[in-house]
Design an enzyme around this catalytic site. Sequence first.
Site, mmCIF file in Angstrom:
data_model
loop_
_atom_site.group_PDB
_atom_site.id
_atom_site.type_symbol
_atom_site.label_atom_id
_atom_site.label_comp_id
_atom_site.label_asym_id
_atom_site.label_seq_id
_atom_site.Cartn_x
_atom_site.Cartn_y
_atom_site.Cartn_z
ATOM 1 N N CYS A 1 0.282 -1.560 -5.760
ATOM 2 C CA CYS A 1 0.274 -0.222 -5.169
ATOM 3 C C CYS A 1 1.556 0.491 -5.588
ATOM 4 O O CYS A 1 2.486 -0.138 -6.120
ATOM 5 C CB CYS A 1 0.166 -0.293 -3.651
ATOM 6 S SG CYS A 1 1.580 -1.061 -2.816
ATOM 7 N N HIS B 1 5.414 3.689 4.706
ATOM 8 C CA HIS B 1 6.491 2.902 4.115
ATOM 9 C C HIS B 1 6.985 3.572 2.848
ATOM 10 O O HIS B 1 6.290 4.381 2.242
ATOM 11 C CB HIS B 1 6.026 1.482 3.803
ATOM 12 C CG HIS B 1 4.866 1.410 2.858
ATOM 13 N ND1 HIS B 1 3.563 1.619 3.261
ATOM 14 C CD2 HIS B 1 4.786 1.182 1.519
ATOM 15 C CE1 HIS B 1 2.752 1.507 2.230
ATOM 16 N NE2 HIS B 1 3.463 1.243 1.151
#
Length: 743
Positions: free
Chosen positions: A254, A65
């Site tokens: 993240c 992603h």
Amino acid sequence: MSDMITADLVDLDLSADTKEAAARALAERMVAQGRVTDLEGFLADVAAREAQMPTGLDGGIGIPHCRSAHVTEPTLAFGRSAAGIDFGAPDGPADLIFLIAAPAGADDAHLTILSSLARQLMNADFTSALRAVADAETAAALIRGDEKPSAARTAEPAGEGAAATASAGRTGAAEGAAAGRSAGGAGAGEGADGGAKAAPDAAEGAVSASQNTAATPVAASAGAAAVTTTGRAQSASAPDSGERPFRIVAVTSCPTGIAHTYMAAESLENAGRAAGVELVVETQGSAGFTRLDPEAIAAADGVIFAHDVPVRDKDRFAGKPTVDVGVKAGINRPAELIDEVREKAARGETSAPASASAGTPVERAGDSTEGYGTKLRKWLMSGVSYMVPFVAAGGLLIALGFAIGGYKIKSAPSVMDHFVWTQTDSWAALMFQIGAVAFGFLVPVLAGYIAYGMADRPGLVPGFVGGMIASTINAGFLGGLVAGLLAGGVVLAIQKIDIPAVLRGIMPVVVIPLISAAIVGFLMFVVVGKPIASAQKGMTDWLNGLSGTNAVLLGALLGLMMCFDLGGPVNKVAYTFATAGIAVSNPSDSAMKIMAAVMAAGMVPPLAMALATTVRGRLFTPTERENGKAAWVLGASFISEGAIPFAAADPLRVIPSSMVGGALTGALSMAFGATLRAPHGGIFVVPLIGNPFLYLVAIAAGVCATTALVVLLKGMRRQSPGSTSGGPADTTTAKGTKQPVAA
């Protein structure tokens, strides 16, 4: 999520054998649907994200992603691999691959939907259904939430032989563990039975695994189910009767903030329920974050940080038992983390109190592992950022004083002795003298806040003292830099000395200011002050002697620097160099020419982007065209940052084009002999500029040059095969893409 995935974005027979090939195959489907405008550019962004941290997860899941300027709308593509693809997960290849594509400016609503998907991936029923689903339409409906996992699982699982066994093994084991999480082991057999419906041979492994009550997600390899557990989790699952449960607050984050952030949160919450622990999570993701209730933090018995980027406002959690790990640990071994924080609490281990853990301002703003060079740049930029408002206020007041009263106003008597309310010259003198006082703070503020960036508040006193000495001995801008670094270094050195407990209470208010100010003052007056003052004088004399070709070359260089990073460190170096030259009561003609060249060049990028979106709007996305309207005002106001959205989306075309235009404008401004006493203001201070007409000609020339180059380069990109311009109508089908190369 109905607009994020369709059957055309699903591949149930993904034949890729590497993660790069898998990402390319799924990305080509996005390109064919008009969701991605530049295949190679998007794959480069995916690869860059993958390089930060592998995106494989235990249980056979891969989630490549990224955020990318080449994505037109939030999009999800799903692929299922019979052979499995290595995404770096500890338990082996992934058979379920989700490619998540988020636009650079994705709104919170879409990112919230993506975060919900990430949480669903921790649901064993959901992943089991995806392994069993037989057609793309049903898979897309399942991911969108239009179909329940129980309905989708009635179909036969894809794949044969070993591949089917591997998939079923993951399914059975995952469901067994899920049942264990929800029922503390009592109902584990039911979860395993559910897995047995899809793969009877794998059910035994799932039942065996589910007898353990740990909340750790499943780790399974092809053909066999295995569960990673800890014995300690079992003892943690039953709190003492009559006592309140153990309370934990957690933070997950993240680098991209799209997937791992929310998966770790879901995993920790599930493990907390299984262990009988009250656990609440603050997800610091791309959709923003809502801070935990301060009362919840105060009542917490422990803290878990599962993160790969700095935790925002970390000092809120200081003074509590703390476990600090990477985000994937929060996904893969949440029960261990809960046990670890409970053990720390039992031993009385806590993190440092807030006053000690907060660190210096630079450390709070970045990574504690940054190199010295990076920290040095941040220290210097800390001083510059605090100095610039003084430059703007003082410079504009001085310029207005000159505009109203003429250059003779600098010789006017003090307004304390002579001020007539009805005389224009008195008001001009007032503005000039206020501006001169503001300018007098430049070097002390620069030095003080460099020291502040290094050593926090204890650095302010020696920093300001050193900066004022630099002004007194005419060491100027260079003296301020050196004084700030000296002050910060001296304070850091003093703080490392082991001080008797009786003196610690007076250290911040008496001892450190006294000793550090004395040391810095001695060094500035006696040791380094005179050499720096001589260097400053030499540089000033050199600038005053510039003329002809040398002046034009300097203007071009300053223009390049102003447009290189559009408000970043290089831009600020050029701007600070120019403002330092006029930060005196009687600046030289050369210094005012440099200031004019710097401001003119800084106006070019946003104005050029605004013009380009006007004359060739089809080369830009709708968002960029909207940004172009704002860029007119930003550029006219000398705010170079107005071009940043364009540079971020297409740096290889926008930044070089801006640098060419900036260099041309800077050179022409110097050649025309334009002067400027005000350090800011853009077109609003044109009446204060020497040779204003030629000054505007220089700006217009740079804007036209940058606009022409941007349009030309984007037009060439539009015509090249396998690529697009980035505009909303520019799409590339899967058939038209380039040959596969390593991303």
